[in-house]
Structures are given as structure tokens and as C-alpha cells.
Design a protein around this motif. Structure first.
Motif, mmCIF file in Angstrom:
data_model
loop_
_atom_site.group_PDB
_atom_site.id
_atom_site.type_symbol
_atom_site.label_atom_id
_atom_site.label_comp_id
_atom_site.label_asym_id
_atom_site.label_seq_id
_atom_site.Cartn_x
_atom_site.Cartn_y
_atom_site.Cartn_z
ATOM 1 N N THR A 17 65.591 15.726 29.951
ATOM 2 C CA THR A 17 65.998 16.088 31.312
ATOM 3 C C THR A 17 64.914 15.674 32.310
ATOM 4 O O THR A 17 63.787 15.339 31.950
ATOM 5 N N PHE A 18 65.277 15.741 33.590
ATOM 6 C CA PHE A 18 64.316 15.428 34.650
ATOM 7 C C PHE A 18 63.144 16.403 34.631
ATOM 8 O O PHE A 18 62.018 16.040 34.972
ATOM 9 N N LEU A 19 63.400 17.654 34.248
ATOM 10 C CA LEU A 19 62.320 18.635 34.164
ATOM 11 C C LEU A 19 61.265 18.191 33.158
ATOM 12 O O LEU A 19 60.061 18.307 33.414
ATOM 13 N N GLU A 20 61.703 17.674 32.020
ATOM 14 C CA GLU A 20 60.764 17.230 31.003
ATOM 15 C C GLU A 20 59.951 16.033 31.487
ATOM 16 O O GLU A 20 58.749 15.928 31.213
ATOM 17 N N LEU A 21 60.585 15.123 32.198
ATOM 18 C CA LEU A 21 59.849 13.995 32.778
ATOM 19 C C LEU A 21 58.849 14.481 33.825
ATOM 20 O O LEU A 21 57.723 13.961 33.914
ATOM 21 N N PHE A 22 59.250 15.467 34.611
ATOM 22 C CA PHE A 22 58.364 16.051 35.611
ATOM 23 C C PHE A 22 57.160 16.697 34.936
ATOM 24 O O PHE A 22 56.015 16.540 35.382
ATOM 25 N N PHE A 23 57.406 17.386 33.830
ATOM 26 C CA PHE A 23 56.322 18.015 33.072
ATOM 27 C C PHE A 23 55.304 16.975 32.605
ATOM 28 O O PHE A 23 54.097 17.211 32.633
ATOM 29 N N ASP A 24 55.780 15.806 32.190
ATOM 30 C CA ASP A 24 54.889 14.770 31.674
ATOM 31 C C ASP A 24 53.905 14.247 32.718
ATOM 32 O O ASP A 24 52.845 13.722 32.369
ATOM 33 N N LEU A 25 54.258 14.378 33.999
ATOM 34 C CA LEU A 25 53.397 13.827 35.047
ATOM 35 C C LEU A 25 52.003 14.430 35.025
ATOM 36 O O LEU A 25 51.018 13.765 35.366
ATOM 37 N N VAL A 26 51.900 15.699 34.631
ATOM 38 C CA VAL A 26 50.587 16.333 34.631
ATOM 39 C C VAL A 26 49.663 15.680 33.615
ATOM 40 O O VAL A 26 48.430 15.733 33.753
ATOM 41 N N PHE A 27 50.231 14.996 32.622
ATOM 42 C CA PHE A 27 49.390 14.371 31.610
ATOM 43 C C PHE A 27 48.798 13.052 32.090
ATOM 44 O O PHE A 27 47.858 12.543 31.467
ATOM 45 N N GLY B 230 41.349 12.520 33.329
ATOM 46 C CA GLY B 230 40.179 13.382 33.192
ATOM 47 C C GLY B 230 39.457 13.168 31.878
ATOM 48 O O GLY B 230 38.220 13.141 31.821
ATOM 49 N N LEU B 231 40.214 12.987 30.819
ATOM 50 C CA LEU B 231 39.600 12.727 29.515
ATOM 51 C C LEU B 231 38.843 11.405 29.521
ATOM 52 O O LEU B 231 37.731 11.307 28.977
ATOM 53 N N SER B 232 39.436 10.377 30.123
ATOM 54 C CA SER B 232 38.785 9.065 30.175
ATOM 55 C C SER B 232 37.484 9.127 30.957
ATOM 56 O O SER B 232 36.463 8.567 30.539
ATOM 57 N N LEU C 125 37.538 14.277 22.087
ATOM 58 C CA LEU C 125 38.527 14.425 21.016
ATOM 59 C C LEU C 125 39.024 15.858 20.920
ATOM 60 O O LEU C 125 40.231 16.095 20.791
ATOM 61 N N VAL C 126 38.129 16.825 20.988
ATOM 62 C CA VAL C 126 38.531 18.229 20.916
ATOM 63 C C VAL C 126 39.470 18.587 22.069
ATOM 64 O O VAL C 126 40.507 19.233 21.876
ATOM 65 N N LEU C 127 39.126 18.138 23.267
ATOM 66 C CA LEU C 127 39.957 18.441 24.432
ATOM 67 C C LEU C 127 41.299 17.721 24.345
ATOM 68 O O LEU C 127 42.341 18.282 24.732
ATOM 69 N N ALA D 126 55.697 27.005 34.335
ATOM 70 C CA ALA D 126 54.482 27.801 34.150
ATOM 71 C C ALA D 126 53.529 27.101 33.190
ATOM 72 O O ALA D 126 52.308 27.079 33.405
ATOM 73 N N THR D 127 54.084 26.498 32.136
ATOM 74 C CA THR D 127 53.256 25.737 31.198
ATOM 75 C C THR D 127 52.640 24.526 31.889
ATOM 76 O O THR D 127 51.473 24.186 31.654
ATOM 77 N N MET D 128 53.405 23.881 32.739
ATOM 78 C CA MET D 128 52.905 22.721 33.486
ATOM 79 C C MET D 128 51.743 23.127 34.389
ATOM 80 O O MET D 128 50.724 22.425 34.466
ATOM 81 N N LEU D 129 51.874 24.273 35.048
ATOM 82 C CA LEU D 129 50.799 24.757 35.910
ATOM 83 C C LEU D 129 49.548 25.042 35.090
ATOM 84 O O LEU D 129 48.432 24.676 35.486
ATOM 85 N N GLY D 130 49.725 25.690 33.937
ATOM 86 C CA GLY D 130 48.581 25.958 33.079
ATOM 87 C C GLY D 130 47.909 24.673 32.616
ATOM 88 O O GLY D 130 46.678 24.578 32.570
ATOM 89 N N THR D 131 48.722 23.662 32.293
ATOM 90 C CA THR D 131 48.166 22.378 31.854
ATOM 91 C C THR D 131 47.402 21.701 32.981
ATOM 92 O O THR D 131 46.341 21.089 32.763
ATOM 93 N N LEU D 132 47.923 21.799 34.198
ATOM 94 C CA LEU D 132 47.226 21.241 35.357
ATOM 95 C C LEU D 132 45.857 21.904 35.536
ATOM 96 O O LEU D 132 44.852 21.230 35.798
ATOM 97 N N MET D 133 45.819 23.227 35.379
ATOM 98 C CA MET D 133 44.550 23.946 35.494
ATOM 99 C C MET D 133 43.575 23.517 34.403
ATOM 100 O O MET D 133 42.380 23.318 34.656
ATOM 101 N N MET D 134 44.084 23.364 33.178
ATOM 102 C CA MET D 134 43.225 22.901 32.082
ATOM 103 C C MET D 134 42.686 21.509 32.353
ATOM 104 O O MET D 134 41.501 21.229 32.136
ATOM 105 N N ALA D 135 43.572 20.614 32.802
ATOM 106 C CA ALA D 135 43.159 19.238 33.075
ATOM 107 C C ALA D 135 42.087 19.200 34.161
ATOM 108 O O ALA D 135 41.154 18.386 34.096
ATOM 109 N N ALA D 136 42.207 20.066 35.160
ATOM 110 C CA ALA D 136 41.203 20.115 36.217
ATOM 111 C C ALA D 136 39.852 20.582 35.690
ATOM 112 O O ALA D 136 38.796 20.198 36.205
ATOM 113 N N ALA D 137 39.879 21.411 34.640
ATOM 114 C CA ALA D 137 38.639 21.939 34.072
ATOM 115 C C ALA D 137 38.023 21.011 33.032
ATOM 116 O O ALA D 137 36.887 21.243 32.590
ATOM 117 N N VAL D 138 38.756 19.959 32.621
ATOM 118 C CA VAL D 138 38.290 19.076 31.550
ATOM 119 C C VAL D 138 36.891 18.505 31.796
ATOM 120 O O VAL D 138 36.042 18.530 30.888
#
Length: 393
Positions: free
Chosen positions: A18-28, A34-36, A52-54, A85-97
Motif C-alpha cells: 500500500t501507499f502507507l508502506e511506501l511512505f514508511f520506507d521513506l524514513v529509511f 545517517g549510517l553512511s 553494523l550494530v545500528l 507511530a513506528t515510522m516516527l520512532g524510526t525517524l527519531m532513531m535515525a536522527a540519533a544514529v
């Protein structure tokens, strides 16, 4: 409650993402960037281990969310809120990477644990009274176990944090490999009725995420070139970077990349086949992270001396991808093409001599090897009927 829970389940006749799942992928896109950057500055073994751990942690968030939307209907408002909500949490994690192993360690670990446990707990609550509930109890139990080293690591520093967080991801991935054995439930391999895996949906989700990962290479190529002088060597570096990205895409989609759904359906144990695909894609995406670092280094410094760490990411990224693609091919066809094995060996063999080449010259080598693999794939397929999936028994 079982009837209300049943209404939240995904309809098997609607396997498309669905479009929601594609939208979720954008945070990655942001997460991979951030990992790079974390790997690039500074580029050493310690940062490679931390990256690697992150990556393993963020990959776990994505795969478990993909599993959730494979079982539950993303068109349902409650499920949409849970994914957001999971997407928001992932965004917060990515910002902290960038500072996850520094001052933002507790924020990263706390957000990770809250996201993983919170998503699972809500799913278990929504499905109470339904047999599908057990599919979410299993990961919830293991995220509860891994939460201990995650939080313990967050309140320590340096080596202790790295060891504890590595233990946390090791617990999660070992549990997945064993079928998430859970008290009173046993391993998932013996409870296949709990997991009505939609191979078509999961295959599409993995393809989408891999394209998102390749988007990181395009983004880094464009941004790095735009802030540099447009010299002939840098233009050549951009051409090599683009060709490498296009070859990664071509090798990925060839045959096995388009047959994952059929392979899962044909597998004697769809759960094991799905887990195999998880690990194969993890290795391929892991190859994208150092490749993005390599692109930036080569475009900024196309001439001069190639440092050993630079050679490691320039050659190591494609080598990881080819190795992961070999794993993927085995999970679909039960075999690995010789070109995959030879490609990895060639990349390893040329690394000692690469010290005598400029960074651009080193980058040309994996592009040529990937081109050879792509041509080998095309030659092998020419004039033959499409190969049917034959996953390992």
C-alpha cells in the motif's frame, strides 16, 4: 473479540503493498544516509562495527513492520496509526544514529525498545482472542529479552556499550534464526498455521526497500557532485558511480529478484524461506552503506593516494552485495552461480594491488566486475526457458 480482530487481518486476495508502506520506507532514506555518514567520519574498524550494530537494529524495525503489514491490513485506521507511530520512532532513531555511541545512546536505545515493544504490544492487544495473536507474541517476548542489554548498554560507554548492544542484536537475530522459540508456544517452525505468509507481498516489500537503498547511492552521488568542482575526473567518478548503481539494480532483479514470491510459495517451509530472504537482503543492503561512503570519497578525491580504509569500502561494498545476492539466489533456486563466487574472490584478490591505484581507478574495478556478472547472467539466460524457482529442501 475474535471477530473484531479478524477484521484487522490483511485480505489474502490483496497482496500488493500500500501507499502507507511506501511512505514508511521513506524514513529509511534518512536512516541509511545517517549510517553512511557515521561510517565515513572517521572511517575505521570501530566505526564499522558500530555502524553494523545500528544497521542491524534499524533492519529489525523494518522487517518486523513489514511482517506486521503482511498479517494486518494497512487500510485499517488502527493499523495505519500503528505504522505511523513506528515510522516516527524510526525517524527519531535515525536522527540519533550519528551520536548513538555518544551522548544520544540512551535516546536511541530507549526509542528502539519503545518502538519494538510498543508495536508488538499493540498488535497483541488488538488481536486478543484470535489465533494470529501468537505471531506477535513471539517477537514481543524476544524484544523484551533484548531490551535488557539495550538499556544496560545505553547507560554505559565505549566498549561496554558496543558489547552489550552487539549482544542485544545477536539475541534478536539468533532467536529469529531458531524460529522465535517462546515459552508455551515453541518455535514458529512447528506452528506454521500461525504464519500465513504472503509471498507476493513480502517479495514486493523487499524489492521496494532495495530500490530505496539504491536511492541512497543516487542521492549521495548527486549531492557530492553538486558541491564539488565539475572537473573531468569528478565527472568520470560520477559516471562510474552511476554505472555501479545501475549494475547493482540489474544484478538484483535478474531472475531471482523477480521470483521470490514464487519461491516462498514453493518452499516446503515458507517461514524458513522468508527468514532466508531477510538475511540475504540484509547483506545486500549492508553492501549499500559502504558503497555510499565510497561514492562520496571517490567523487571528492578521484586522484591521489587511495588509503587502505578507502579501498575497503570501495571494494567491500560491492563484495557484500554480491555475497548477499548469492545467498538470495540460493534461497530461490537452491544454487549459487559461479559468477557470484568468482566476483567476490576477484574483489578480494585485487585489494592488495589497489593500494597503487588512485581512488577512481580502484572504483572502476568493481564496476567492471559487476558488469561481467551482469553479462554472465544475460548470456546464461539467453535462449533458455525461464528458470522455475527451486528453493532448498
Amino acid at each position: 473479540m475474535a471477530s473484531g480482530a479478524a477484521a484487522l487481518l490483511r485480505i489474502p486476495e490483496k497482496p500488493r503493498a500500500t501507499f502507507l508502506e511506501l511512505f514508511f520506507d521513506l524514513v529509511f532514506v534518512f536512516a541509511l544516509a545517517g549510517l553512511s555518514q557515521g561510517l565515513l567520519d572517521p572511517l575505521n574498524l570501530s566505526d564499522a562495527f558500530q555502524t553494523l550494530v545500528l544497521l542491524l537494529a534499524l533492519w529489525s524495525v523494518w522487517t518486523n513492520t513489514a511482517g506486521l503489514t503482511d498479517r494486518l491490513d494497512p487500510q485499517q485506521p488502527l493499523i495505519q496509526l500503528l505504522v505511523l507511530a513506528t515510522m516516527l520512532g524510526t525517524l527519531m532513531m535515525a536522527a540519533a544514529v550519528p551520536e548513538a555511541f555518544g551522548e544520544h545512546g540512551l535516546f536511541f536505545a530507549g526509542t528502539y525498545v519503545a518502538t519494538q515493544i510498543g508495536r508488538g504490544a499493540v498488535a497483541v492487544l488488538l488481536l486478543r482472542g484470535h489465533t494470529a495473536r501468537a505471531a506477535f507474541v513471539r517477537p514481543l517476548f524476544w524484544f523484551g529479552v533484548s531490551a535488557v542489554p539495550w538499556i544496560a548498554g545505553a547507560v554505559t560507554h565505549d566498549t561496554a556499550r558496543a558489547i552489550l548492544w552487539a549482544l542485544a542484536v545477536a539475541v534478536e537475530y539468533a532467536a529469529l534464526s531458531l524460529g522465535l522459540p517462546t515459552p508455551r508456544l515453541g518455535p514458529a517452525f512447528t506452528r506454521a498455521a500461525e504464519f500465513e505468509v504472503s509471498g507476493e507481498h513480502l517479495a514486493e516489500r523487499y524489492r521496494q526497500l532495495f530500490i530505496i537503498a539504491l536511492g541512497e547511492l543516487i542521492l549521495v552521488t548527486g549531492l557530492t557532485f553538486s558541491r564539488s568542482e565539475f572537473t573531468p575526473l569528478r565527472i568520470a567518478a560520477v559516471l562510474v558511480a552511476f554505472a555501479t548503481t545501475a549494475l547493482l539494480w540489474r544484478i538484483y532483479i535478474h531472475r531471482a529478484g523477480g521470483l521470490l514470491a514464487e519461491a516462498i510459495a514453493a518452499a516446503p517451509d515458507p517461514i524458513r524461506a522468508t527468514i532466508s530472504a531477510v538475511y540475504a537482503h540484509l547483506v545486500m543492503v549492508a553492501g549499500i552503506v559502504p558503497s555510499a561512503v565510497a561514492v562520496e570519497l571517490v567523487i571528492e578525491h578521484p586522484s591521489g593516494h587511495a588509503q587502505p580504509a578507502w579501498i575497503a569500502v570501495i571494494l567491500g561494498g560491492p563484495a557484500l552485495f554480491v555475497a548477499g545476492r548469492g545467498m538470495f539466489e540460493y534461497s530461490v533456486f537452491g544454487r549459487v552461480s559461479r559468477s557470484r563466487v568468482i566476483g567476490v574472490l576477484l574483489l578480494a584478490a585485487i585489494s592488495p594491488a589497489a593500494i597503487f591505484l588512485p581512488p577512481l581507478g580502484v572504483a572502476i574495478a568493481p564496476a567492471l566486475i559487476l558488469a561481467w556478472i551482469a553479462v554472465s547472467d544475460a548470456n546464461r539466460a539467453r535462449g533458455r526457458p525461464p528458470e522455475e524457482p527451486s528453493p532448498p529442501r
